[in-house]
Design an enzyme around this catalytic site. Sequence first.
Site, PDB file in Angstrom:
ATOM      1  N   SER A 119     -40.989  45.385  47.216  1.00 51.43           N
ATOM      2  CA  SER A 119     -40.685  46.122  45.988  1.00 51.43           C
ATOM      3  C   SER A 119     -39.711  47.254  46.240  1.00 51.43           C
ATOM      4  O   SER A 119     -39.190  47.837  45.287  1.00 51.43           O
ATOM      5  CB  SER A 119     -41.957  46.779  45.447  1.00 51.43           C
ATOM      6  OG  SER A 119     -42.942  45.841  45.203  1.00 51.43           O
ATOM      7  N   ASN A 190     -37.847  49.527  40.746  1.00 50.44           N
ATOM      8  CA  ASN A 190     -38.868  50.526  41.100  1.00 50.44           C
ATOM      9  C   ASN A 190     -38.323  51.936  41.274  1.00 50.44           C
ATOM     10  O   ASN A 190     -39.090  52.889  41.306  1.00 50.44           O
ATOM     11  CB  ASN A 190     -39.645  50.064  42.326  1.00 50.44           C
ATOM     12  CG  ASN A 190     -40.687  49.045  41.916  1.00 50.44           C
ATOM     13  OD1 ASN A 190     -41.432  49.264  40.962  1.00 50.44           O
ATOM     14  ND2 ASN A 190     -40.709  47.909  42.579  1.00 50.44           N
TER      15      ASN A 190
HETATM   16  P1  NAD Z   1     -51.790  41.846  47.442  1.00 53.27           P
HETATM   17  O1  NAD Z   1     -52.554  42.965  48.047  1.00 53.27           O
HETATM   18  O2  NAD Z   1     -52.302  41.189  46.207  1.00 53.27           O
HETATM   19  O3  NAD Z   1     -51.565  40.686  48.529  1.00 53.27           O
HETATM   20  C1  NAD Z   1     -51.090  40.914  49.819  1.00 53.27           C
HETATM   21  C2  NAD Z   1     -51.502  39.707  50.668  1.00 53.27           C
HETATM   22  O4  NAD Z   1     -50.864  39.818  51.955  1.00 53.27           O
HETATM   23  C3  NAD Z   1     -53.027  39.641  50.924  1.00 53.27           C
HETATM   24  O5  NAD Z   1     -53.492  38.351  50.564  1.00 53.27           O
HETATM   25  C4  NAD Z   1     -53.137  39.894  52.416  1.00 53.27           C
HETATM   26  O6  NAD Z   1     -54.219  39.192  53.032  1.00 53.27           O
HETATM   27  C5  NAD Z   1     -51.786  39.372  52.907  1.00 53.27           C
HETATM   28  N1  NAD Z   1     -51.403  39.883  54.223  1.00 53.27           N
HETATM   29  C6  NAD Z   1     -51.446  41.166  54.685  1.00 53.27           C
HETATM   30  N2  NAD Z   1     -50.978  41.206  55.944  1.00 53.27           N
HETATM   31  C7  NAD Z   1     -50.624  39.942  56.277  1.00 53.27           C
HETATM   32  C8  NAD Z   1     -50.084  39.341  57.450  1.00 53.27           C
HETATM   33  N3  NAD Z   1     -49.813  40.058  58.535  1.00 53.27           N
HETATM   34  N4  NAD Z   1     -49.841  38.004  57.428  1.00 53.27           N
HETATM   35  C9  NAD Z   1     -50.119  37.268  56.318  1.00 53.27           C
HETATM   36  N5  NAD Z   1     -50.631  37.782  55.191  1.00 53.27           N
HETATM   37  C10 NAD Z   1     -50.886  39.097  55.188  1.00 53.27           C
HETATM   38  O7  NAD Z   1     -50.315  42.426  47.211  1.00 53.27           O
HETATM   39  P2  NAD Z   1     -49.208  41.935  46.148  1.00 53.27           P
HETATM   40  O8  NAD Z   1     -49.356  42.720  44.914  1.00 53.27           O
HETATM   41  O9  NAD Z   1     -49.210  40.440  46.100  1.00 53.27           O
HETATM   42  O10 NAD Z   1     -47.873  42.468  46.864  1.00 53.27           O
HETATM   43  C11 NAD Z   1     -47.255  41.729  47.904  1.00 53.27           C
HETATM   44  C12 NAD Z   1     -45.807  42.147  48.030  1.00 53.27           C
HETATM   45  O11 NAD Z   1     -45.139  41.951  46.775  1.00 53.27           O
HETATM   46  C13 NAD Z   1     -45.595  43.634  48.381  1.00 53.27           C
HETATM   47  O12 NAD Z   1     -44.474  43.758  49.202  1.00 53.27           O
HETATM   48  C14 NAD Z   1     -45.347  44.261  47.014  1.00 53.27           C
HETATM   49  O13 NAD Z   1     -44.622  45.451  47.104  1.00 53.27           O
HETATM   50  C15 NAD Z   1     -44.540  43.164  46.349  1.00 53.27           C
HETATM   51  N6  NAD Z   1     -44.537  43.188  44.881  1.00 53.27           N
HETATM   52  C16 NAD Z   1     -45.673  43.496  44.204  1.00 53.27           C
HETATM   53  C17 NAD Z   1     -45.657  43.508  42.804  1.00 53.27           C
HETATM   54  C18 NAD Z   1     -46.903  43.832  42.025  1.00 53.27           C
HETATM   55  O14 NAD Z   1     -46.814  44.037  40.812  1.00 53.27           O
HETATM   56  N7  NAD Z   1     -48.067  43.868  42.646  1.00 53.27           N
HETATM   57  C19 NAD Z   1     -44.472  43.186  42.100  1.00 53.27           C
HETATM   58  C20 NAD Z   1     -43.328  42.848  42.842  1.00 53.27           C
HETATM   59  C21 NAD Z   1     -43.373  42.860  44.231  1.00 53.27           C
END
Ligand code: NAD
Length: 283
Positions: A119, A190
Site C-alpha cells: 500500500s 494512500n
Molecule cells: P492480512 O493481514 O489480511 O493478510 C496478510 C497475510 O500475509 C496473512 O494471511 C499472513 O499469514 C500472511 N503472511 C505474513 N507473513 C508472511 C510470510 N512471511 N509469508 C507468507 N505469508 C505471510 O493483510 P491484507 O489486508 O491482506 O494486506 C496485505 C497487503 O496488501 C499489505 O501489504 C497491505 O498494505 C496491502 N493492501 C491492503 C489493503 C487493505 O485494504 N487491507 C488494500 C490494498 C493493499
Amino acid sequence: MAIQKATVVGAGQMGSGIAQTLAHSGIEVTLYDLDRSAVDRGIKLISTSLNRLVSRGKTTDELRLQLLDRIIPATDFDRTQDTELVIEAVTECMETKQRIFAQLDQICMPHTILASNTSSLSITELGSATNRAPFVIGMHFMNPVPIMPLVEIIRGLETSNETFERIQILSQQLGKTPVEVKDFPGFVSNRILMPMINEAIFTVYEGVAEPEAVDQVMKLGMNHPMGPIALADFIGLDTCLAIMETLYHGFGDSKYRPCPLLRKYVQAGWLGKKTGRGFYRYS
Ligand code: NAD
C-alpha cells in the site's frame, strides 16, 4: 503472451481477493501462506465471496466450482518454479517483503515478474532485494479486490517497460483500470486517503466526536460511501498504522505522525474487522 500461471503470496483479505480475481479470468493460481490454516482461511474468504455472487445471480454455481478448481493451496514455494507472475500480498512490512522477494528471486524463472500489492512501501527498495529489479513492480489493488476497479501500477527505478506493459495489459484483462503513479511513499491512493483516516482518528482521540458521529458526518455530508473510521477497521488498523509510519519516515514530515490512539489499538491487537474488534465490534 498472456499470463496463464500466477502465484499469490499471502492469503489474507487482499491475497484471497487477488487470487479470486486472477482465477476469474482463467489464470491458474497458487495461493501461498505460512501454514495450512492461513491458506484455508483465504480459501474460505474466496468461497464466501463466490457464494454471495451466486446468491445474487452474478455468477453460476458451475462457474464458482470452475474458479475454485483453478486455485491451488500451498505452504511451500515448490510450485513457484514455473510461475510467470508472483503477486505478493503479505503484511505491510519492508523486512518481511524483502525476505520473500529475495527467496522468490532464487526460485523463480529468470523472467518471472515479481509484483507487490504493497500500500505504501518503496518498489525500488523491494527490487534491491533481488537480482531482477527490471522485473519488479508495484501492483496495488483496492479492497475488496473483486469489486474495486482501480489498480495503481508503480514502477521502481529499474522496472523495465516490458514488465510495465505486461502488468498494464493483465490489469485490463482482469477488468480493472490501471493508473500509473510514481514510486513515492503511499503512492497516490494512500498519500491522500490515509492522512484523512488518521485525522478522523485524531478527532476521536481528542474527544471531538464518537466514531459513529465522525462516520456520519463524512457519509451524509461528504457523500463518502463509508465513513473513515469504519474504513480504517475494514482496511485493518495494523495496515493503516504501517502506512502512516511509511509516510512519516519517508517524507520526514510531522504532518504524517500516526495518531497515538491508532498505535494503542494495534498494540492491543484490535486490528478492526479481521480480528472482530477495532473502533467498532464485529460478530
Ligand atoms: P492480512 O493481514 O489480511 O493478510 C496478510 C497475510 O500475509 C496473512 O494471511 C499472513 O499469514 C500472511 N503472511 C505474513 N507473513 C508472511 C510470510 N512471511 N509469508 C507468507 N505469508 C505471510 O493483510 P491484507 O489486508 O491482506 O494486506 C496485505 C497487503 O496488501 C499489505 O501489504 C497491505 O498494505 C496491502 N493492501 C491492503 C489493503 C487493505 O485494504 N487491507 C488494500 C490494498 C493493499
